[in-house]
Structures are given as C-alpha cells and as structure tokens.
Design a protein around this motif. Structure first.
Motif, mmCIF file in Angstrom:
data_model
loop_
_atom_site.group_PDB
_atom_site.id
_atom_site.type_symbol
_atom_site.label_atom_id
_atom_site.label_comp_id
_atom_site.label_asym_id
_atom_site.label_seq_id
_atom_site.Cartn_x
_atom_site.Cartn_y
_atom_site.Cartn_z
ATOM 1 N N THR A 36 -86.974 27.953 -49.232
ATOM 2 C CA THR A 36 -87.902 27.623 -48.060
ATOM 3 C C THR A 36 -88.814 29.052 -47.543
ATOM 4 O O THR A 36 -89.823 28.817 -47.289
ATOM 5 C CB THR A 36 -87.468 27.199 -46.946
ATOM 6 O OG1 THR A 36 -86.554 25.960 -47.287
ATOM 7 C CG2 THR A 36 -88.391 26.704 -45.690
ATOM 8 N N VAL A 37 -88.009 30.083 -47.608
ATOM 9 C CA VAL A 37 -88.539 31.310 -47.168
ATOM 10 C C VAL A 37 -89.655 31.568 -48.132
ATOM 11 O O VAL A 37 -90.824 31.975 -47.907
ATOM 12 C CB VAL A 37 -87.600 32.550 -47.455
ATOM 13 C CG1 VAL A 37 -88.382 33.651 -47.045
ATOM 14 C CG2 VAL A 37 -86.519 32.163 -46.354
ATOM 15 N N MET A 38 -89.513 31.581 -49.492
ATOM 16 C CA MET A 38 -90.558 31.810 -50.590
ATOM 17 C C MET A 38 -91.794 31.012 -50.656
ATOM 18 O O MET A 38 -92.964 31.349 -50.581
ATOM 19 C CB MET A 38 -89.997 31.748 -51.902
ATOM 20 C CG MET A 38 -88.846 32.751 -52.234
ATOM 21 S SD MET A 38 -89.690 34.639 -52.355
ATOM 22 C CE MET A 38 -89.053 35.136 -50.598
ATOM 23 N N GLY A 39 -91.441 29.617 -50.384
ATOM 24 C CA GLY A 39 -92.559 28.766 -50.216
ATOM 25 C C GLY A 39 -93.319 28.788 -49.012
ATOM 26 O O GLY A 39 -94.621 28.882 -49.098
ATOM 27 N N GLY A 40 -92.526 28.966 -47.849
ATOM 28 C CA GLY A 40 -93.402 29.325 -46.656
ATOM 29 C C GLY A 40 -94.332 30.734 -46.772
ATOM 30 O O GLY A 40 -95.393 30.768 -46.211
ATOM 31 N N LEU A 41 -93.985 31.674 -47.432
ATOM 32 C CA LEU A 41 -94.542 32.950 -47.500
ATOM 33 C C LEU A 41 -95.695 32.513 -48.374
ATOM 34 O O LEU A 41 -96.882 33.296 -47.974
ATOM 35 C CB LEU A 41 -93.518 33.991 -48.039
ATOM 36 C CG LEU A 41 -94.219 35.447 -48.507
ATOM 37 C CD1 LEU A 41 -94.310 35.832 -47.073
ATOM 38 C CD2 LEU A 41 -93.303 36.203 -49.321
ATOM 39 N N VAL A 42 -95.549 31.704 -49.475
ATOM 40 C CA VAL A 42 -96.802 31.600 -50.215
ATOM 41 C C VAL A 42 -97.822 31.040 -49.571
ATOM 42 O O VAL A 42 -98.949 31.182 -49.550
ATOM 43 C CB VAL A 42 -96.357 30.871 -51.429
ATOM 44 C CG1 VAL A 42 -97.657 30.385 -52.298
ATOM 45 C CG2 VAL A 42 -95.621 31.887 -52.600
ATOM 46 N N GLY A 43 -97.358 30.072 -48.729
ATOM 47 C CA GLY A 43 -98.468 29.369 -47.799
ATOM 48 C C GLY A 43 -99.200 30.076 -46.577
ATOM 49 O O GLY A 43 -100.312 29.958 -46.545
ATOM 50 N N LEU A 44 -98.406 31.083 -46.056
ATOM 51 C CA LEU A 44 -98.965 32.049 -45.219
ATOM 52 C C LEU A 44 -99.986 32.665 -46.075
ATOM 53 O O LEU A 44 -101.048 33.280 -45.301
ATOM 54 C CB LEU A 44 -97.777 32.703 -44.512
ATOM 55 C CG LEU A 44 -96.941 32.114 -43.650
ATOM 56 C CD1 LEU A 44 -95.674 32.782 -43.090
ATOM 57 C CD2 LEU A 44 -97.733 31.555 -42.434
ATOM 58 N N ILE A 45 -99.502 33.504 -47.043
ATOM 59 C CA ILE A 45 -100.460 34.196 -47.888
ATOM 60 C C ILE A 45 -101.856 33.367 -48.136
ATOM 61 O O ILE A 45 -102.930 33.978 -47.984
ATOM 62 C CB ILE A 45 -99.971 34.784 -49.242
ATOM 63 C CG1 ILE A 45 -98.917 35.672 -48.774
ATOM 64 C CG2 ILE A 45 -101.122 35.287 -50.070
ATOM 65 C CD1 ILE A 45 -98.081 36.041 -49.764
ATOM 66 N N ILE A 46 -101.787 32.157 -48.401
ATOM 67 C CA ILE A 46 -102.957 31.387 -48.741
ATOM 68 C C ILE A 46 -103.666 31.252 -47.586
ATOM 69 O O ILE A 46 -104.913 31.282 -47.482
ATOM 70 C CB ILE A 46 -102.589 29.960 -49.345
ATOM 71 C CG1 ILE A 46 -101.970 30.183 -50.790
ATOM 72 C CG2 ILE A 46 -103.712 29.125 -49.614
ATOM 73 C CD1 ILE A 46 -101.429 28.968 -51.279
ATOM 74 N N PHE A 47 -103.050 31.016 -46.573
ATOM 75 C CA PHE A 47 -103.762 30.902 -45.074
ATOM 76 C C PHE A 47 -104.538 32.215 -44.743
ATOM 77 O O PHE A 47 -105.775 32.083 -44.374
ATOM 78 C CB PHE A 47 -102.796 30.528 -43.928
ATOM 79 C CG PHE A 47 -102.542 28.977 -44.139
ATOM 80 C CD1 PHE A 47 -103.371 28.078 -43.613
ATOM 81 C CD2 PHE A 47 -101.140 28.336 -43.906
ATOM 82 C CE1 PHE A 47 -103.227 26.825 -43.888
ATOM 83 C CE2 PHE A 47 -100.621 27.162 -43.863
ATOM 84 C CZ PHE A 47 -101.843 26.348 -43.885
ATOM 85 N N ALA A 48 -103.843 33.220 -45.042
ATOM 86 C CA ALA A 48 -104.678 34.384 -44.657
ATOM 87 C C ALA A 48 -105.511 34.690 -45.578
ATOM 88 O O ALA A 48 -106.908 35.206 -44.980
ATOM 89 C CB ALA A 48 -103.321 35.467 -44.758
ATOM 90 N N LEU A 49 -105.473 34.610 -46.983
ATOM 91 C CA LEU A 49 -106.710 34.857 -47.795
ATOM 92 C C LEU A 49 -107.912 33.849 -47.643
ATOM 93 O O LEU A 49 -108.947 33.909 -47.908
ATOM 94 C CB LEU A 49 -106.124 34.535 -49.131
ATOM 95 C CG LEU A 49 -105.144 35.481 -49.640
ATOM 96 C CD1 LEU A 49 -104.678 35.211 -51.281
ATOM 97 C CD2 LEU A 49 -105.621 36.898 -49.592
#
Length: 458
Positions: A279-292
């Motif tokens: 879940t950590v890796m999945g959430g981190l990828v999602g947060l990066i996409i939101f930021a970009l």
C-alpha cells in the motif's frame, strides 16, 4: 475457562471499550492484565518480574503493527490529495442530483437502500475485484455524509454494510484478499497441521465449508438493513452541512484536467499496489502523480501528510497496540491452555464445537486480525477436531469460522476501524457503539450459530 488470562484480558478490553475508554489505552491495560496473570508465579516469577516481562513482550511486539500504521498514513495522505482534486465534491454533487434537491418520501426510501447496497458492493469489491481493502473508505464516505444526513440513513446500517463486505467476501471468495486468507493461510496451515492425521484441505472444499457460515452473515446484514436500523435517524449538526447549491458552486471550480489526473492516480495506485503487494508504494505513486498533475505543490507535502495522519492515525495506533497485545497473548501460552482445558472437560461433540468457536471469537476480538490468528488456531484445533471425530469439511468450517469470528465486532479490527474512519469524519459516529456493537450483534452471533450448524452437518 473464565480463569484463563486470555479470556480475562478480552473481558477487560471489551468492558473498557464499552465504557468509552480509548481503544489504545484499553488494549494496553488488557495486555498488562493478560501478561501479569499469565507470567506471575511461573518459574517463581514475582509480580514485578511478571509486569516487567509483560512490558518487554508488549513493546517487542509493537513493531509488528508498524507496517500497517505506515500503510494507513500514506493512505490518509492519498485520500487528502484526492479530495483536493475535486473528485469527492463531484461525487457528492452527482449523488445529490440523482434524487433531487427536494426528494419525495418514496424516492428517499429507494435511494436509501440503493446507497446501502452500493456501499456493500464497494466493500466487497475492495477485497477481491480491486483488492484495496479499506483504502476506498476515507475517499468515498466523507463527501457522502451530507447526503446520508439528508436521507436520514442510520450510520450503523452503513457500518454493517461496509464491515460485511470487508469480512464475508474474503471468507468465501478465493480471490484478492480472499485468496490470501483461504489459500495462503487457512488451507496451508490446515494441511501443515493435518498432515500427521491424513487431513487434506483444498481451496474448493474450504469455500464449500464457509458457505453456510457466510449465509448467516447475509441474513444478519439484511436484518440490520430492514429491521434494526430501518428507521430514519437524525444527526445533530456540529457544523453546517454544505447545501446542494454550495456543492454545485464548488464543483463548478473543479478543473477537468484534475479529474483526469485523479483517475490516472487511482488506476496507478491500484496497479502498483497489486504488483508490489504494498500500500505504501501504491500510495506514493499516486501522490507523485497528483503532484506532477498540479493538484498540490511539492512544498505542501508536509501539510498533506499531517492532514492524512489526522485522518488515519487512530487506526494505525490501534493496530500497533493490537500487535503488542497479540505478542503478550502468544508469550503467555494462555490459548493452548484454554483449548486443552476444553479437551479435558468436555465430552459432547456439540458442546466442544460451540466452545471452540467461542474461544476463536475471544482470541480474534483481542488481536483484531483473523489473518493473524489462523496459525494459533489451526495448530490446536485440527488435532482437537480429529480427536472428536469431525469430518474434514466440518474441521475446515470450525477452523475458518473460529479464525474469522471477532474480526467483525472487534474494537481493534480494521474491519470496524475502517468504517469508523469514514463515518466519523464529522465527529458524529462513535467507534464502539456505532461500529463495533452493531457489527458484533449482526455478524458474530449469526457466525456462531451457522458455524455450529456447519460443524454439525458437514
């Protein structure tokens, strides 16, 4: 049975929880109770030494819940980022528009049950179809609370809907989390212990064995919907709920590009979580996409995580405390002693089946995770079932139900903590009395009854 340290500690946990003592504090006190009773006098251990060893085992076991706590922290940040994109406002607006700003009594009736069954379907899908567990709850529920208030939906019914989907599905369907529970944990542990007794379990047989108990949960869910919580319930407004016009005004400001970014982030998060089982890796990828995608700026990440922690911290701390409690329970050896006491004092096959299920209920309610209790239960229950002449299918039903009992209805289970995290976003939903007690009554009692029927008929 009631002199056993595990039973006494669970009673202490439940009593403190019902008195509205914080669940984390209740878990710590229950762990100290279990350890002091279990260790005192063993090998001449003094009261102070028993207390010291209990604290050592409790703190040593806290690390077992650290991964879960980190998962929930990242999950909370992801939920906050998603809300900033405007998707949650858009969802609320669409739902409000679906039944009109001035709904009639008939449309309210039908829409109420549509909402309940759709939420049940979401929860079921989160276990098997898109296995994200409780990740959808802090995203989906908060924007729907004002809608539920307008419909006067009893949130206890919603808690039952969500907990049913989170528990019954993995007990029956061997896919997603169900595959982990049935195939990788239940079947594997039963076969390891049953090898000595020529007892072999398969995934298909395990599903067949769990069908009768799960049917009891279905009846419990329908009873909650149409009997227990069918009456309208008005919630006192602590803060003014947004009107349909206010939501519409906010939706008008939502950027279509951010909606697209949100869809990509959700798909990427689910895909990465499934691929990495993290879940950590999945959430981190999602947060990066939101930021970009410009949903939030990089310098806002501190605020984002702080808001996410406020949203999900309670679940994380409860799971950490529950891990420490489980460590103390395992160290005292109280569970094997409890089961051996059953073996020596009960001769009736019907009674021993019932008591095994009740013991399973006590164990899981304290630890808060049916997945974690399977190795403890199978090592003791399989030989016990064989000695009492239960069939392989009946043995599978007893072990499976004993492990799952208490997941719904436990103060420390994410199957009740998850629904509370969404339903209490506005401070109007009590974890114990509005999530734990309703799910215990409507799911654990039917599971006990139908689990016993399965043990006696299979």
């Amino acid at each position: 049975m009631f002199s056993n340290e595990v039973v006494i500690s669970i009673i202490v946990l439940l009593a403190l929880s019902l008195l509205r003592i914080n669940v984390v504090i209740a878990l710590i006190i229950a762990a100290l109770t279990c350890g002091v009773i279990g260790f005192y006098g063993v090998d001449g251990m003094s009261l102070f030494e028993a207390l010291t060893k209990t604290i050592e085992k409790f703190t040593g076991g806290l690390g077992g819940g650290a991964e879960t706590a980190m998962n929930y922290a990242v999950l909370g940040a992801f939920a906050v980022a998603l809300s900033k994109s405007g998707v949650t406002d858009l969802l609320a607006y669409k739902v409000i528009s679906a039944f009109g700003k001035q709904p009639s009594g008939r449309s309210i009736f039908w829409f109420k049950y549509i909402v309940l069954f759709v939420l049940t379907a979401f929860a079921m899908s989160s276990q098997n179809l898109i296995p994200i567990h409780i990740a959808f709850i802090p995203i989906l529920l908060p924007p729907l609370l004002s809608v539920m208030n307008q419909l006067k939906i009893d949130r206890r019914a919603v808690a039952c809907a969500l907990t049913f989907g989170l528990t019954a599905t993995y007990m029956l369907i061997p896919a997603g989390f169900g595959q982990i529970f049935i195939e990788s944990i239940l079947v594997k542990n039963i076969n390891q212990t049953g090898q000595t007794f020529n007892l072999v379990a398969t995934t298909s047989e395990m599903t067949k064995a769990m069908a009768i108990p799960v049917s009891g949960m279905i009846l419990g869910l329908l009873f909650a919907f149409f009997v227990s919580y069918r009456k309208p319930r008005t919630y006192v407004e602590n803060v003014k709920e947004p009107t349909a016009d206010e939501v519409a005004a906010r939706v008008a400001k939502v950027k279509p590009f951010h909606i697209g970014v949100s869809i990509v982030a959700i798909i990427a998060t689910c895909s990465v979580q499934l691929a990495t089982n993290s879940t950590v890796m999945g959430g981190l990828v999602g947060l990066i996409i939101f930021a970009l995608g410009g949903v939030f700026k990089l310098k806002q990440t501190n605020d984002l995580f702080q808001d996410g922690l406020r949203l999900m911290a309670m679940i994380g701390f409860v799971m950490i405390a529950a891990s420490g409690f489980a460590s103390v329970v395992n160290a005292t050896g109280g569970v094997p002693e409890l089961v051996e006491a059953l073996r020596g004092s009960i001769q009736s096959k019907e009674m021993v089946a019932l008591l095994m299920l009740i013991v399973g209920l006590f164990i899981t309610m304290g630890i808060g995770s049916s997945f974690s209790t399977v190795p403890i239960i199978t090592s003791i229950y399989v030989p016990l079932c064989v000695s009492f002449g239960f069939s392989p299918l009946a043995t599978m039903a007893i072990v499976g139900v004993a492990a799952a009992l208490g997941d719904a209805g436990s103060p420390a289970s994410d199957s009740t903590l998850g629904p509370t995290s969404g339903l209490n976003a506005d401070g109007k939903h009590d974890h114990i009395w509005d999530s734990v007690v309703p799910t215990f009554l409507h799911f654990n009692i039917p599971l006990l009854v139908f689990g016993w029927i399965a043990a006696m008929t299979l």
